[in-house]
Design a protein around this motif. Structure first.
Motif, mmCIF file in Angstrom:
data_model
loop_
_atom_site.group_PDB
_atom_site.id
_atom_site.type_symbol
_atom_site.label_atom_id
_atom_site.label_comp_id
_atom_site.label_asym_id
_atom_site.label_seq_id
_atom_site.Cartn_x
_atom_site.Cartn_y
_atom_site.Cartn_z
ATOM 1 N N ARG A 37 -15.781 -17.978 20.875
ATOM 2 C CA ARG A 37 -14.848 -18.894 20.376
ATOM 3 C C ARG A 37 -14.814 -18.290 18.656
ATOM 4 O O ARG A 37 -15.767 -18.064 17.929
ATOM 5 C CB ARG A 37 -15.336 -20.141 20.203
ATOM 6 C CG ARG A 37 -15.490 -20.792 21.667
ATOM 7 C CD ARG A 37 -15.531 -22.287 21.819
ATOM 8 N NE ARG A 37 -15.893 -22.900 23.085
ATOM 9 C CZ ARG A 37 -14.921 -22.846 24.085
ATOM 10 N NH1 ARG A 37 -13.652 -22.845 23.660
ATOM 11 N NH2 ARG A 37 -15.272 -23.493 25.349
ATOM 12 N N GLY A 38 -13.327 -17.975 18.464
ATOM 13 C CA GLY A 38 -13.083 -17.717 17.141
ATOM 14 C C GLY A 38 -13.218 -16.045 16.824
ATOM 15 O O GLY A 38 -13.381 -15.533 15.872
ATOM 16 N N GLY A 39 -13.214 -15.577 17.983
ATOM 17 C CA GLY A 39 -13.830 -14.362 18.244
ATOM 18 C C GLY A 39 -12.674 -13.264 17.525
ATOM 19 O O GLY A 39 -12.883 -12.106 17.165
ATOM 20 N N ARG A 40 -11.389 -13.901 17.349
ATOM 21 C CA ARG A 40 -10.389 -12.880 16.693
ATOM 22 C C ARG A 40 -10.204 -13.184 15.128
ATOM 23 O O ARG A 40 -9.308 -12.709 14.519
ATOM 24 C CB ARG A 40 -8.904 -13.485 17.460
ATOM 25 C CG ARG A 40 -8.934 -13.022 19.092
ATOM 26 C CD ARG A 40 -7.697 -13.391 19.449
ATOM 27 N NE ARG A 40 -6.631 -12.361 18.944
ATOM 28 C CZ ARG A 40 -5.348 -12.518 19.166
ATOM 29 N NH1 ARG A 40 -4.826 -13.649 19.726
ATOM 30 N NH2 ARG A 40 -4.433 -11.924 18.682
ATOM 31 N N SER A 41 -11.277 -13.914 14.637
ATOM 32 C CA SER A 41 -11.157 -14.003 13.112
ATOM 33 C C SER A 41 -11.593 -12.952 12.405
ATOM 34 O O SER A 41 -12.173 -12.002 13.025
ATOM 35 C CB SER A 41 -12.032 -15.313 12.868
ATOM 36 O OG SER A 41 -13.350 -14.904 13.268
ATOM 37 N N ARG A 42 -11.123 -12.943 11.173
ATOM 38 C CA ARG A 42 -11.646 -11.846 10.251
ATOM 39 C C ARG A 42 -13.034 -11.655 10.249
ATOM 40 O O ARG A 42 -13.478 -10.354 10.137
ATOM 41 C CB ARG A 42 -10.873 -12.094 8.612
ATOM 42 C CG ARG A 42 -9.490 -11.842 8.913
ATOM 43 C CD ARG A 42 -8.847 -12.119 7.426
ATOM 44 N NE ARG A 42 -7.496 -11.756 7.396
ATOM 45 C CZ ARG A 42 -6.664 -12.001 6.084
ATOM 46 N NH1 ARG A 42 -7.234 -12.255 4.818
ATOM 47 N NH2 ARG A 42 -5.423 -11.765 6.383
ATOM 48 N N ARG A 43 -13.742 -12.691 10.252
ATOM 49 C CA ARG A 43 -15.216 -12.589 10.118
ATOM 50 C C ARG A 43 -15.721 -11.884 11.471
ATOM 51 O O ARG A 43 -16.623 -11.395 11.471
ATOM 52 C CB ARG A 43 -15.764 -14.001 9.907
ATOM 53 C CG ARG A 43 -17.220 -13.825 9.634
ATOM 54 C CD ARG A 43 -17.929 -15.393 9.371
ATOM 55 N NE ARG A 43 -17.899 -16.202 10.813
ATOM 56 C CZ ARG A 43 -18.833 -15.990 11.534
ATOM 57 N NH1 ARG A 43 -19.865 -15.264 11.463
ATOM 58 N NH2 ARG A 43 -18.823 -16.840 12.703
ATOM 59 N N MET A 44 -15.185 -12.258 12.711
ATOM 60 C CA MET A 44 -15.847 -11.946 13.859
ATOM 61 C C MET A 44 -15.419 -10.595 14.373
ATOM 62 O O MET A 44 -16.318 -9.830 14.995
ATOM 63 C CB MET A 44 -15.631 -12.938 14.732
ATOM 64 C CG MET A 44 -16.398 -14.478 14.708
ATOM 65 S SD MET A 44 -18.122 -14.257 14.496
ATOM 66 C CE MET A 44 -18.597 -13.460 16.226
ATOM 67 N N GLN A 45 -14.207 -10.189 14.020
ATOM 68 C CA GLN A 45 -13.848 -8.997 14.778
ATOM 69 C C GLN A 45 -14.607 -7.739 14.242
ATOM 70 O O GLN A 45 -14.752 -6.897 15.181
ATOM 71 C CB GLN A 45 -12.274 -8.776 14.196
ATOM 72 C CG GLN A 45 -11.117 -9.655 14.878
ATOM 73 C CD GLN A 45 -9.782 -9.208 14.700
ATOM 74 O OE1 GLN A 45 -9.277 -8.078 14.032
ATOM 75 N NE2 GLN A 45 -8.827 -10.222 14.806
ATOM 76 N N PRO A 46 -14.988 -7.564 13.042
ATOM 77 C CA PRO A 46 -15.880 -6.296 12.749
ATOM 78 C C PRO A 46 -17.104 -6.285 13.571
ATOM 79 O O PRO A 46 -17.872 -5.214 13.819
ATOM 80 C CB PRO A 46 -15.996 -6.467 11.439
ATOM 81 C CG PRO A 46 -14.868 -7.340 10.681
ATOM 82 C CD PRO A 46 -14.535 -8.202 11.814
#
Length: 245
Positions: A37-46
Motif C-alpha cells: 500500500r502506497g507503493g507508488r509514493s516517492r518514498r517507496m518507489q526507490p
C-alpha cells in the motif's frame, strides 16, 4: 498468517491509484507476491526497484491470499545496476528464470546465488559464468539437471568435452569424437576440476548448452519463447569480453 523474510525485488505492477503488487524472491518462501500500500509514493518507489534487497513482513488472513507487504530497505542496488548492459539485462534475465519455478516454492540456494550474481554483473566474465551456473541450477530444480561429472559412455571423469543432446550427460573427448558434429560442446570451465576462468569462446558454448536444454525441456513444452533479456545479456557479455581481448 504472518512471516518475516529477506527478499530481492523482481518487479512490481500497479494496483489501484497508489499501491503496487510487488514480486520478490525470498530466502525461505520462494518467489512471492504481496500488496504494498502506497507503493507508488516517492518514498517507496526507490525501494521497489528490481535487484534491491529488502526486509519483508507479509501478512494475510489466510495463507492462500495475496497478502500485504511491509518493506524496509537492506541494500539498494538498482541505480548501480543501470550502469552497464550486462547488469540491466542480467537482472531481467534472472527474474525470468525464477518465474519458471512454482510460486511460493522455497529455493534458498537460488536466493543465495541471485545475491552473489548481483554483486558481479558489472564484470562480464564473472557475470557470464555465474549466470550459466544459475541456469544449470534452475534446470536441476525443475527436474532436468545435466550430468556433467562423468562420461556417459565410459564412466571417465577426465577430458570431458561434449554433452549428449539426448541424455544431457557428459561424454569424453575420445568416446564422443566420432559424433562430435552432433554433440554439444562442454566448455572447459564447467569441468569438475577446472580452475580456468571462462573466456569468450567458452561462454558462448555454455550459453548454447543451457539454451538448448531450456528450450527443449522448459520453453517449448510450456509454449514459451526464450526471454529477450537473456539474448540481451549474452550479447552484452560476449561483446564486453571481445573488446577486452
Amino acid at each position: 498468517m504472518q512471516w518475516q523474510d529477506e527478499g530481492i525485488i523482481l518487479g512490481v505492477r500497479q494496483h489501484g491509484e497508489t499501491s503496487v503488487i510487488a514480486e520478490a524472491m525470498t530466502r525461505e518462501h520462494g518467489r512471492h507476491l504481496g500488496l504494498v500500500r502506497g507503493g507508488r509514493s516517492r518514498r517507496m518507489q526507490p525501494l521497489l526497484q528490481p535487484g534491491n534487497s529488502v526486509a519483508l513482513n507479509w501478512r494475510a488472513r489466510l495463507d492462500q491470499h495475496l497478502g500485504n507487504y511491509q518493506v524496509e530497505a537492506l541494500e539498494l542496488r538498482a541505480a548501480r545496476l543501470m550502469e552497464t548492459a550486462t547488469a540491466v539485462y542480467g537482472v531481467q534475465a534472472i527474474g525470468a528464470l525464477l518465474r519458471l519455478l512454482p510460486e511460493r516454492d522455497p529455493h534458498p540456494h537460488l536466493f543465495e546465488a541471485f545475491g552473489i550474481i548481483l554483486g558481479h554483473l558489472h564484470e562480464p566474465a564473472d557475470a557470464g559464468e555465474l549466470f550459466i551456473r544459475f541456469e544449470l541450477a534452475v534446470l536441476d530444480d525443475l527436474g532436468f539437471g545435466l550430468d556433467l561429472k562423468r562420461c556417459a559412455a565410459t564412466g571417465a571423469t577426465e577430458d570431458l568435452a561434449f554433452v549428449s543432446p539426448k541424455s544431457g550427460r557428459a561424454v569424453s573427448r575420445s568416446a564422443g569424437q566420432a559424433w562430435a558434429g552432433k554433440m554439444l560442446v562442454l566448455p572447459e570451465f564447467l569441468g569438475k576440476t577446472s580452475t580456468r576462468a571462462a573466456d569468450r569462446e567458452g561462454l558462448a558454448s555454455a550459453f548454447r548448452l543451457t539454451g538448448y536444454f531450456l528450450e527443449r525441456h522448459v520453453y517449448e513444452p510450456r509454449g514459451l519463447q526464450a526471454p529477450e533479456a537473456r539474448a540481451g545479456f549474452i550479447q552484452a557479455a560476449l561483446k564486453a569480453l571481445g573488446s577486452a581481448q
